[in-house]
Design an enzyme around this catalytic site. Structure first.
Site, PDB file in Angstrom:
ATOM      1  N   PRO A 144      42.637   3.852  35.441  1.00 33.75           N
ATOM      2  CG  PRO A 144      41.969   4.725  37.485  1.00 33.75           C
ATOM      3  CD  PRO A 144      41.902   4.983  36.030  1.00 33.75           C
ATOM      4  N   GLY A 148      44.955  -2.571  33.239  1.00 30.09           N
ATOM      5  CA  GLY A 148      45.953  -3.636  33.127  1.00 30.09           C
ATOM      6  C   GLY A 148      47.385  -3.181  32.959  1.00 30.09           C
ATOM      7  CE  LYS A 149      47.926   2.650  34.509  1.00 28.23           C
ATOM      8  NZ  LYS A 149      46.489   2.463  34.709  1.00 28.23           N
ATOM      9  CB  THR A 150      49.992  -3.000  37.774  1.00 29.70           C
ATOM     10  OG1 THR A 150      49.827  -1.627  38.091  1.00 29.70           O
ATOM     11  CG2 THR A 150      50.943  -3.627  38.761  1.00 29.70           C
ATOM     12  CB  SER A 210      36.119  19.716  24.928  1.00 28.44           C
ATOM     13  OG  SER A 210      35.712  19.070  26.109  1.00 28.44           O
ATOM     14  CE  LYS A 230      36.276  14.871  25.414  1.00 29.69           C
ATOM     15  NZ  LYS A 230      36.568  16.109  24.696  1.00 29.69           N
TER      16      LYS A 230
HETATM   17  N1  ATP Z   1      43.111  -6.978  28.973  1.00 23.40           N
HETATM   18  C1  ATP Z   1      43.019  -7.601  30.161  1.00 23.40           C
HETATM   19  N2  ATP Z   1      42.935  -8.932  30.184  1.00 23.40           N
HETATM   20  C2  ATP Z   1      42.838  -9.574  31.362  1.00 23.40           C
HETATM   21  N3  ATP Z   1      42.829  -9.005  32.546  1.00 23.40           N
HETATM   22  C3  ATP Z   1      42.930  -7.670  32.588  1.00 23.40           C
HETATM   23  C4  ATP Z   1      43.027  -6.919  31.404  1.00 23.40           C
HETATM   24  N4  ATP Z   1      43.134  -5.618  31.747  1.00 23.40           N
HETATM   25  C5  ATP Z   1      43.095  -5.570  33.083  1.00 23.40           C
HETATM   26  N5  ATP Z   1      42.983  -6.796  33.600  1.00 23.40           N
HETATM   27  C6  ATP Z   1      42.919  -7.128  35.010  1.00 23.40           C
HETATM   28  O1  ATP Z   1      42.403  -6.029  35.721  1.00 23.40           O
HETATM   29  C7  ATP Z   1      42.999  -5.890  36.984  1.00 23.40           C
HETATM   30  C8  ATP Z   1      43.471  -4.475  37.183  1.00 23.40           C
HETATM   31  O2  ATP Z   1      44.583  -4.221  36.365  1.00 23.40           O
HETATM   32  P1  ATP Z   1      45.852  -3.438  36.855  1.00 23.40           P
HETATM   33  O3  ATP Z   1      46.010  -3.538  38.320  1.00 23.40           O
HETATM   34  O4  ATP Z   1      46.960  -3.853  36.025  1.00 23.40           O
HETATM   35  O5  ATP Z   1      45.405  -2.003  36.501  1.00 23.40           O
HETATM   36  P2  ATP Z   1      46.273  -0.699  36.352  1.00 23.40           P
HETATM   37  O6  ATP Z   1      46.155  -0.268  34.947  1.00 23.40           O
HETATM   38  O7  ATP Z   1      47.620  -0.927  36.882  1.00 23.40           O
HETATM   39  O8  ATP Z   1      45.491   0.328  37.236  1.00 23.40           O
HETATM   40  P3  ATP Z   1      46.025   1.508  38.184  1.00 23.40           P
HETATM   41  O9  ATP Z   1      46.253   2.690  37.287  1.00 23.40           O
HETATM   42  O10 ATP Z   1      44.897   1.751  39.100  1.00 23.40           O
HETATM   43  O11 ATP Z   1      47.225   1.002  38.832  1.00 23.40           O
HETATM   44  C9  ATP Z   1      44.122  -6.872  37.025  1.00 23.40           C
HETATM   45  O12 ATP Z   1      43.719  -7.954  37.802  1.00 23.40           O
HETATM   46  C10 ATP Z   1      44.294  -7.301  35.576  1.00 23.40           C
HETATM   47  O13 ATP Z   1      44.720  -8.633  35.476  1.00 23.40           O
HETATM   48 MG    MG Z   2      48.552  -0.271  38.619  1.00 24.64          MG
END
Ligand code: ATP
Ligand code: MG
Length: 804
Positions: free
Chosen positions: A389, A392-394, A710, A753
């Site tokens: 989580p 930054g996927k979304t 592990s 890890k």
């Molecule tokens: N590499 C990055 N650079 C800038 N901002 C980032 C980066 N990675 C994550 N963020 C910021 O972190 C916050 C959380 O990211 P996001 O909601 O995309 O997570 P996610 O991977 O979708 O999590 P989840 O699995 O919980 O949905 C967002 O506001 C995003 O802009």
């Molecule tokens: Mg997300």
């Protein structure tokens, strides 16, 4: 017939006389004297059989026939009407004519204004042709008149006569609109021949059949033939009358419905429900349907539904259902979207502007876009972003949409366990709606959008069908141009939608679904990366959220590092952003209260703002005594450190395991104990130490279930340390599976890890030697912070981790 006397029609046998002009006076009269008394002028007819007693009009067209008719009128003589064997013979020779005909009196000769000639003739008597005479401008034949049977009737004939009369009257009564006089007239006939001719004349038969009847001179035979024909006729007429009555009845039913409907309309009008109120609404819908750019099949369906709607009263539940359906049909985007304009350089700028790091992932996304640019129609793979989580996927999905200039919509699949949530409910359900794919498309307003299928790993399977099966159809380029939503009930083309899936872990995603996607792993960030992200993105965003100007708050690098270290433990940056937000809000309150203008927050100030540190460096505390080892674990939310605690008490050699360990982990604890026992000499242990001793292995965070092989190396080290009574180095963490022979076997999740170990302040990481290659994925900065020990067997582990 004698061929020598054949009369060749159309050729004038007497050139001196000249061709008589039809209707020219004189020409016929001149010939009158020549036709002998026992001969008759013949008028061939194409499809008429004249029976004695009948009055019929005959159209005459041929020159010869006109001359014959005029001659007959002028000389006041009857004509002979004979049937041609073939109706289409233009100039019949004697051979083309039947050998029997009817002597007929010409009652009138009519020339109509359009120049055609008609005779009104009355049949008088049958005749038989004896021979044809030559030298006339029309056909002349010597004939024999045939008397019909007269005199007293024999009983055979009389019986047939009566039967025929009955039958004839039956027929007359079956015919519509036959006057009673006609029946009376038939009733009054007393000559069988007359009746037979009358019936034959009026019956609906083919000309040649009638000719047969005409030629039948034997009265008895003629009556027999007629009786057979008329019986058949009666039957046919009865059946057709029944059919007639039946269709009449159904027409009656339709008229009744029509009337009722009219009445209903009148009643509705009285009640003010006449639909006049929604006429405008329906017109509007019609317009929207026309403008929606629907494919033909859909437009047809919409029209059908609209027609249904016009027939309903607008107060009814049915009306609002149909109305809602039509609203959906017109609001879902049907038009073909504009093709993407992909500028890879621009896309790179957008991705870099929105996200720090993630170089591999960004590179792959740019490749994906480049391929799309070169082959817009190709079925590119579906990207699936996998990671813990907050990494930054979304937001990457949003960036991709921004780079392509497409709309972004998110479909959350977490907790979806019913196929109908993807595909919609059938319209027969009360309150049915389209599934969330179609709903998202309506929200996007165009088929050319980026649709994020978020949390595809949280898809459930319930009793109402498997949602992943529906999703399979959505993601399969072979099928998704005719995706069928149950509610819409018409095929929908999803092929222009750019799908991006996200998941925390890939394991729960069903195989076939995983197959259709290209997985991009996001492992989580190092402390340095987090610091960079915080500095470049998170602080700015949170300042903005709290309404602060950048110059009003200075958050030092030291403070941010402290937040990362002491207030968060995560792979992503979500709670980091939350904590920064908390700092910003605190500052905002103080500035709003007017206490201060600007504020500098350093790591020493954090305790006052965020409270005491949430995560202490517990590694040093816990590992300071014998029997405790630090393991490394992989979890869906990133890597983590894990303590293995072992202790011994007097007992009978039992092994007690606590901390919600799964079967695999329990077995690996047993294997570790056995290994320690078998290595007793090498570890300089007294074998007697194992007797009369119970060993207890506990893995804290006892409420969280743990499993997997592990932690084998860590278990072995904890037990070895316990029996050797020597503490494990507190800055060492380890991972690896063990075998009973003492080999260290490779495990997964190395990158996560190692990141977790670095984040927890570990200095030395012990890994299976065969995992050495996985270190490539770990960022350089992290690798430099750590010392790595690669293990082939447990002896190496004991040597490196336990202080001599
Ligand atoms: N590499 C990055 N650079 C800038 N901002 C980032 C980066 N990675 C994550 N963020 C910021 O972190 C916050 C959380 O990211 P996001 O909601 O995309 O997570 P996610 O991977 O979708 O999590 P989840 O699995 O919980 O949905 C967002 O506001 C995003 O802009
Ligand atoms: Mg997300």
């Amino acid at each position: 017939m004698n061929p020598s006397i054949r009369f060749l029609e159309g050729k004038n046998p007497n050139p001196d006389a000249g061709q008589p002009e039809p209707g020219a006076p004189g020409s016929a009269r001149d010939l009158a004297t020549i036709v002998p008394e026992d001969a008759l002028v013949l008028v061939p007819v194409r499809n008429l059989v004249l029976f004695p007693g009948m009055v019929v009009p005959i159209a005459v067209g041929r020159k010869e026939s006109i001359a014959a008719a005029q001659y007959a009128v002028k000389s006041d003589r009857p004509i002979g009407v004979v049937l041609q064997r073939q109706p289409d013979t233009e100039s019949p020779a004697p051979d083309d004519l039947c050998s029997m005909g009817t002597v007929a009196a010409v009652m009138r000769y009519v020339t109509t204004p359009d120049g055609s000639h008609h005779l009104i003739c009355q049949g008088q008597q049958r005749f038989r042709v004896l021979d044809y005479l030559q030298g006339f401008p029309f056909m002349v034949a010597r004939i024999e008149r045939l008397e019909d049977h007269a005199g007293p009737l024999d009983s055979e004939v009389e019986a047939r006569f009566l039967r025929l009369k009955e039958r004839a009257i039956e027929v007359l009564q079956l015919l519509p609109q036959i006057p009673q006089e006609m029946v009376n007239a038939v009733q009054a006939i007393d000559a069988p021949g007359t009746l037979a001719d009358l019936v034959a004349g009026y019956m609906d038969l083919k000309p040649l059949e009638k000719q047969e009847l005409l030629e039948e001179v034997d009265l008895r035979k003629r009556l027999d033939r007629l009786l057979a024909l008329i019986s058949h006729r009666v039957e046919v007429m009865q059946i057709s009358r029944e059919i007639d009555q039946r269709t009449k009845a159904s027409v009656g039913q339709r008229e009744r419905e029509f009337l009722l409907r009219e009445q209903m309309k009148a009643i509705q009008k009285e009640l003010g429900e006449d639909g006049a109120g929604n006429a405008a609404e329906i017109e509007e819908l019609r317009k929207l349907i026309a403008e929606a750019g629907m494919p033909e099949e859909v437009a047809k369906q919409a029209d059908k539904e609209l027609k249904r709607l016009t027939r309903m009263s607008d107060g009814s539940a049915e009306y609002s259902m149909a109305r809602t359906y039509l609203d959906w049909l017109v609001e879902v985007p049907w038009k073909t979207p504009e093709p993407d304009v992909i500028d890879v350089a621009q896309a790179r700028r957008v991705l870099d502007a929105d996200h720090f790091g993630l170089d591999q992932v960004k590179k792959r996304i740019l490749e994906f876009l480049a391929v799309r640019k070169l082959k817009p129609t190709g079925h590119g793979p579906i990207l699936c972003l996998v990671g813990p989580p907050g990494v930054g996927k979304t937001s990457l999905g949003q960036s991709i949409a921004r780079a392509l200039g497409r709309k972004f919509v998110r479909v959350s699949l977490g907790g979806v366990h019913d196929e109908a949530e993807i595909r919609g409910h059938r319209r027969t359900y009360i309150g049915a709606l389209p599934g969330n794919i179609i709903q998202a498309l309506k929200k996007a307003g165009t088929r050319g959008c980026v649709m994020m299928l978020d949390e595809i790993d949280k898809l459930g399977t319930g009793i109402h069908g498997d949602p992943s099966a529906a999703l399979l159809e959505v993601l399969d380029p072979e099928q998704n141009h005719t995706f069928r939503d149950n509610y819409l009930g018409v095929p929908y083309d999803l092929s222009q939608v750019l799908f991006i899936a996200t998941a925390n872990v890939l394991d729960p995603v069903p195989g076939p679904l995983r197959d259709r996607m290209e997985v991009l792993q996001l492992a989580g960030y190092t402390r340095e990366e987090k610091l960079e992200i915080a500095r470049k993105y998170l602080v700015k965003r949170q300042l903005d959220e709290s309404g602060l100007q950048p110059e009003q708050l200075e958050l030092t690098d030291g403070a941010m590092a402290a937040i990362i270290r002491d207030y968060t433990r995560e792979a992503g940056v979500r709670s980091l952003e939350r904590q920064i937000g908390a700092v910003c809000r605190r500052v905002a309150v103080r500035i709003a209260e007017g206490q201060i203008q600007t504020l500098r927050v350093d790591d020493g100030d954090l305790a006052g703002i965020l409270g005491p540190a949430k995560f202490e460096n517990e590694v040093a505390l816990r590992a300071a005594m014998p029997g405790v080892a630090t393991g490394l674990a992989w979890t869906p939310v990133g890597g983590d450190i894990l303590f293995i605690e072992a202790s011994r008490t007097a007992g009978s050699g039992r092994l007690i395991l606590t901390g919600q360990l799964g079967d695999v982990m329990k077995e690996s604890a047993q294997a570790a104990l056995t290994l320690v026992k078998s290595r007793a000499p090498a570890l300089k242990l007294d074998p007697a130490a194992f007797e009369k001793t119970d060993v207890h292995v506990h893995v804290p965070a006892g409420a969280i279930p743990k499993d997997g092989p592990s932690a084998g190396v860590a278990m072995f080290i904890a037990l070895a340390s316990l029996f050797m009574d020597q503490a494990v180095r507190s800055d060492v963490a380890m991972t690896g599976e063990i075998s009973l022979r003492g080999l260290v076997l490779p495990v997964g999740g190395i990158k996560e890890k190692v990141l977790a170990a670095a984040a927890s302040g570990i200095k030395c990481v012990m890994l299976p030697a065969r995992n050495r290659k996985d270190l490539e994925e770990v960022p350089e900065t992290v690798r430099q912070q750590l010392e790595f020990v690669f293990l082939d067997n447990v002896e190496q582990a004991a040597a490196a981790a336990i202080r001599p």
